[in-house]
Motif scaffolding. Structure first.
Motif, PDB file in Angstrom:
ATOM      1  N   LYS A  78      57.233  -9.446 -56.089  1.00  0.00           N
ATOM      2  CA  LYS A  78      56.470  -9.347 -57.048  1.00  0.00           C
ATOM      3  C   LYS A  78      55.870  -8.611 -56.236  1.00  0.00           C
ATOM      4  CE  LYS A  78      53.545 -12.965 -57.992  1.00  0.00           C
ATOM      5  NZ  LYS A  78      52.885 -14.013 -58.954  1.00  0.00           N
ATOM      6  N   TYR A  79      54.935  -7.696 -56.659  1.00  0.00           N
ATOM      7  CA  TYR A  79      53.547  -7.609 -55.982  1.00  0.00           C
ATOM      8  C   TYR A  79      52.621  -8.444 -56.340  1.00  0.00           C
ATOM      9  CZ  TYR A  79      56.761  -3.474 -54.316  1.00  0.00           C
ATOM     10  OH  TYR A  79      57.104  -2.597 -53.468  1.00  0.00           O
ATOM     11  N   ILE A  80      51.912  -8.317 -55.132  1.00  0.00           N
ATOM     12  CA  ILE A  80      50.295  -9.088 -55.277  1.00  0.00           C
ATOM     13  C   ILE A  80      49.785  -8.849 -56.829  1.00  0.00           C
ATOM     14  CG2 ILE A  80      48.189  -9.094 -54.675  1.00  0.00           C
ATOM     15  CD1 ILE A  80      48.739  -8.336 -52.192  1.00  0.00           C
ATOM     16  N   GLU A  81      49.681  -9.567 -57.206  1.00  0.00           N
ATOM     17  CA  GLU A  81      48.960 -10.835 -58.378  1.00  0.00           C
ATOM     18  C   GLU A  81      46.946 -11.273 -58.438  1.00  0.00           C
ATOM     19  OE1 GLU A  81      51.567 -11.161 -61.376  1.00  0.00           O
ATOM     20  OE2 GLU A  81      52.409  -9.543 -61.079  1.00  0.00           O
ATOM     21  N   SER A  82      46.657 -11.749 -57.798  1.00  0.00           N
ATOM     22  CA  SER A  82      45.976 -12.759 -57.744  1.00  0.00           C
ATOM     23  C   SER A  82      45.370 -13.079 -56.561  1.00  0.00           C
ATOM     24  CB  SER A  82      46.322 -14.113 -58.279  1.00  0.00           C
ATOM     25  OG  SER A  82      46.333 -14.880 -56.937  1.00  0.00           O
ATOM     26  N   ILE A  83      43.779 -13.269 -56.747  1.00  0.00           N
ATOM     27  CA  ILE A  83      43.379 -13.134 -54.644  1.00  0.00           C
ATOM     28  C   ILE A  83      43.941 -14.246 -54.337  1.00  0.00           C
ATOM     29  CG2 ILE A  83      41.408 -13.602 -53.947  1.00  0.00           C
ATOM     30  CD1 ILE A  83      39.776 -12.748 -56.919  1.00  0.00           C
ATOM     31  N   ALA A  84      44.846 -15.058 -54.501  1.00  0.00           N
ATOM     32  CA  ALA A  84      45.564 -16.443 -53.639  1.00  0.00           C
ATOM     33  C   ALA A  84      46.557 -15.444 -52.753  1.00  0.00           C
ATOM     34  CB  ALA A  84      45.262 -17.300 -54.340  1.00  0.00           C
ATOM     35  N   GLU A  85      46.865 -14.745 -53.529  1.00  0.00           N
ATOM     36  CA  GLU A  85      48.668 -14.107 -53.236  1.00  0.00           C
ATOM     37  C   GLU A  85      47.638 -12.777 -51.922  1.00  0.00           C
ATOM     38  OE1 GLU A  85      51.406 -14.171 -57.280  1.00  0.00           O
ATOM     39  OE2 GLU A  85      50.242 -12.175 -56.705  1.00  0.00           O
ATOM     40  N   ARG A  86      46.872 -12.323 -52.683  1.00  0.00           N
ATOM     41  CA  ARG A  86      46.369 -11.483 -51.653  1.00  0.00           C
ATOM     42  C   ARG A  86      46.221 -11.882 -49.556  1.00  0.00           C
ATOM     43  NH1 ARG A  86      45.870  -6.703 -50.511  1.00  0.00           N
ATOM     44  NH2 ARG A  86      45.886  -5.950 -52.771  1.00  0.00           N
ATOM     45  N   GLU A  87      45.323 -13.265 -50.034  1.00  0.00           N
ATOM     46  CA  GLU A  87      44.685 -14.149 -48.939  1.00  0.00           C
ATOM     47  C   GLU A  87      46.221 -14.546 -48.412  1.00  0.00           C
ATOM     48  OE1 GLU A  87      42.248 -16.795 -50.013  1.00  0.00           O
ATOM     49  OE2 GLU A  87      40.271 -15.176 -50.375  1.00  0.00           O
ATOM     50  N   THR A  88      47.729 -14.957 -48.888  1.00  0.00           N
ATOM     51  CA  THR A  88      48.423 -15.348 -48.051  1.00  0.00           C
ATOM     52  C   THR A  88      48.570 -14.227 -47.783  1.00  0.00           C
ATOM     53  OG1 THR A  88      48.652 -16.884 -50.137  1.00  0.00           O
ATOM     54  CG2 THR A  88      50.581 -16.636 -48.800  1.00  0.00           C
ATOM     55  N   VAL A  89      48.829 -13.284 -48.291  1.00  0.00           N
ATOM     56  CA  VAL A  89      49.890 -12.060 -47.256  1.00  0.00           C
ATOM     57  C   VAL A  89      48.664 -11.398 -46.225  1.00  0.00           C
ATOM     58  CG1 VAL A  89      50.612  -9.413 -47.803  1.00  0.00           C
ATOM     59  CG2 VAL A  89      50.422 -11.410 -49.543  1.00  0.00           C
ATOM     60  N   GLN A  90      47.488 -11.646 -46.333  1.00  0.00           N
ATOM     61  CA  GLN A  90      46.405 -11.845 -45.651  1.00  0.00           C
ATOM     62  C   GLN A  90      46.831 -12.661 -44.060  1.00  0.00           C
ATOM     63  OE1 GLN A  90      45.173  -8.672 -44.524  1.00  0.00           O
ATOM     64  NE2 GLN A  90      45.319  -7.928 -46.564  1.00  0.00           N
ATOM     65  N   THR A  91      47.256 -13.570 -44.265  1.00  0.00           N
ATOM     66  CA  THR A  91      47.857 -14.644 -43.230  1.00  0.00           C
ATOM     67  C   THR A  91      48.798 -14.082 -43.093  1.00  0.00           C
ATOM     68  OG1 THR A  91      46.329 -16.388 -44.535  1.00  0.00           O
ATOM     69  CG2 THR A  91      48.120 -16.882 -42.755  1.00  0.00           C
ATOM     70  N   ALA A  92      49.898 -13.641 -43.690  1.00  0.00           N
ATOM     71  CA  ALA A  92      50.775 -13.895 -42.209  1.00  0.00           C
ATOM     72  C   ALA A  92      51.023 -12.573 -41.811  1.00  0.00           C
ATOM     73  CB  ALA A  92      52.087 -13.113 -43.819  1.00  0.00           C
ATOM     74  N   HIS A  93      50.328 -11.275 -42.012  1.00  0.00           N
ATOM     75  CA  HIS A  93      49.933  -9.693 -41.442  1.00  0.00           C
ATOM     76  C   HIS A  93      49.230 -10.415 -39.756  1.00  0.00           C
ATOM     77  CE1 HIS A  93      50.303  -7.185 -44.203  1.00  0.00           C
ATOM     78  NE2 HIS A  93      50.026  -7.613 -44.977  1.00  0.00           N
ATOM     79  N   HIS A  94      48.499 -11.376 -40.181  1.00  0.00           N
ATOM     80  CA  HIS A  94      47.468 -12.274 -38.523  1.00  0.00           C
ATOM     81  C   HIS A  94      49.126 -12.607 -37.703  1.00  0.00           C
ATOM     82  CE1 HIS A  94      43.648 -10.523 -40.021  1.00  0.00           C
ATOM     83  NE2 HIS A  94      43.030 -11.750 -40.870  1.00  0.00           N
ATOM     84  N   ALA A  95      49.734 -13.140 -38.977  1.00  0.00           N
ATOM     85  CA  ALA A  95      50.638 -14.343 -37.811  1.00  0.00           C
ATOM     86  C   ALA A  95      51.748 -13.685 -37.159  1.00  0.00           C
ATOM     87  CB  ALA A  95      51.162 -15.325 -39.125  1.00  0.00           C
ATOM     88  N   ALA A  96      51.919 -12.271 -37.998  1.00  0.00           N
ATOM     89  CA  ALA A  96      53.450 -11.408 -37.697  1.00  0.00           C
ATOM     90  C   ALA A  96      52.123 -10.391 -36.303  1.00  0.00           C
ATOM     91  CB  ALA A  96      52.916 -10.779 -38.591  1.00  0.00           C
ATOM     92  N   TYR A  97      51.192 -10.116 -36.855  1.00  0.00           N
ATOM     93  CA  TYR A  97      50.764  -9.264 -35.444  1.00  0.00           C
ATOM     94  C   TYR A  97      50.307 -10.298 -34.114  1.00  0.00           C
ATOM     95  CZ  TYR A  97      46.629  -6.704 -32.647  1.00  0.00           C
ATOM     96  OH  TYR A  97      46.706  -5.996 -31.924  1.00  0.00           O
ATOM     97  N   ALA A  98      49.653 -11.567 -34.301  1.00  0.00           N
ATOM     98  CA  ALA A  98      49.371 -12.631 -32.719  1.00  0.00           C
ATOM     99  C   ALA A  98      51.237 -13.092 -32.643  1.00  0.00           C
ATOM    100  CB  ALA A  98      49.003 -14.008 -33.564  1.00  0.00           C
ATOM    101  N   ALA A  99      51.991 -12.758 -33.617  1.00  0.00           N
ATOM    102  CA  ALA A  99      53.519 -13.111 -32.856  1.00  0.00           C
ATOM    103  C   ALA A  99      53.965 -12.331 -31.896  1.00  0.00           C
ATOM    104  CB  ALA A  99      54.982 -13.179 -33.965  1.00  0.00           C
ATOM    105  N   ARG A 100      53.533 -10.875 -32.322  1.00  0.00           N
ATOM    106  CA  ARG A 100      54.161  -9.579 -31.665  1.00  0.00           C
ATOM    107  C   ARG A 100      53.258  -9.954 -30.309  1.00  0.00           C
ATOM    108  NH1 ARG A 100      51.667  -4.632 -30.952  1.00  0.00           N
ATOM    109  NH2 ARG A 100      53.557  -2.516 -30.814  1.00  0.00           N
ATOM    110  N   LYS A 101      51.810  -9.884 -30.906  1.00  0.00           N
ATOM    111  CA  LYS A 101      51.131  -9.757 -29.174  1.00  0.00           C
ATOM    112  C   LYS A 101      51.829 -10.938 -28.427  1.00  0.00           C
ATOM    113  CE  LYS A 101      46.969  -9.408 -28.764  1.00  0.00           C
ATOM    114  NZ  LYS A 101      45.140  -9.266 -29.036  1.00  0.00           N
ATOM    115  N   LEU A 102      51.861 -12.028 -28.569  1.00  0.00           N
ATOM    116  CA  LEU A 102      53.169 -13.000 -27.541  1.00  0.00           C
ATOM    117  C   LEU A 102      54.273 -12.706 -27.608  1.00  0.00           C
ATOM    118  CD1 LEU A 102      52.252 -15.876 -29.883  1.00  0.00           C
ATOM    119  CD2 LEU A 102      51.653 -15.575 -27.151  1.00  0.00           C
ATOM    120  N   LEU A 103      55.276 -11.111 -28.031  1.00  0.00           N
ATOM    121  CA  LEU A 103      56.073 -10.896 -27.673  1.00  0.00           C
ATOM    122  C   LEU A 103      56.030  -9.788 -26.953  1.00  0.00           C
ATOM    123  CD1 LEU A 103      58.566 -10.681 -31.344  1.00  0.00           C
ATOM    124  CD2 LEU A 103      58.176 -12.245 -29.131  1.00  0.00           C
ATOM    125  N   LEU A 104      54.728  -8.930 -26.563  1.00  0.00           N
ATOM    126  CA  LEU A 104      54.856  -8.080 -25.642  1.00  0.00           C
ATOM    127  C   LEU A 104      54.595  -8.115 -24.202  1.00  0.00           C
ATOM    128  CD1 LEU A 104      52.484  -4.905 -28.233  1.00  0.00           C
ATOM    129  CD2 LEU A 104      54.950  -4.517 -27.449  1.00  0.00           C
TER     130      LEU A 104
END
Length: 104
Positions: A78-104
């Motif tokens: 499903k797509y985001i419906e709550s504030i907590a779901e938005r915060e969880t997706v933002q956490t995933a974005h930060h983790a993916a960005y950090a992992a990408r920086k480590l891989l470069l």
């Protein structure tokens, strides 16, 4: 491309706890199929399969309807419906960005 999946216990307005993270990387170009498979690989990399749905932002999958994206995942999607779901997706974005920086 790098994706991160965050398995979290959430309430309506906040993340209660993070239960695990999964990561995946690909060199393929950003098409709907490649992005969906990348995210599915990150979800499969979680230490435990999530009990609830896979949640994402509309823009992650080129604003395709949820039923178009759902068949890439073993469980519910499903797509985001709550504030907590938005915060969880933002956490995933930060983790993916950090992992990408480590891989470069």
């Amino acid at each position: 491309m790098v994706a991160a999946a965050v398995h979290a216990d959430v309430g309506t307005a906040r993340i209660r706890s993070v239960l695990g993270m999964g990561f995946a990387a690909r060199r393929d170009g950003p098409t709907l199929e490649n992005v969906a498979e990348l995210v599915a690989d990150a979800v499969d990399d979680l230490p435990e399969p999530p009990e609830g749905p896979v949640v994402a932002e509309h823009g992650e999958f080129y604003e395709e309807p949820p039923w178009t994206v759902a068949h890439y995942f073993a469980g519910e999607f499903k797509y985001i419906e709550s504030i907590a779901e938005r915060e969880t997706v933002q956490t995933a974005h930060h983790a993916a960005y950090a992992a990408r920086k480590l891989l470069l």
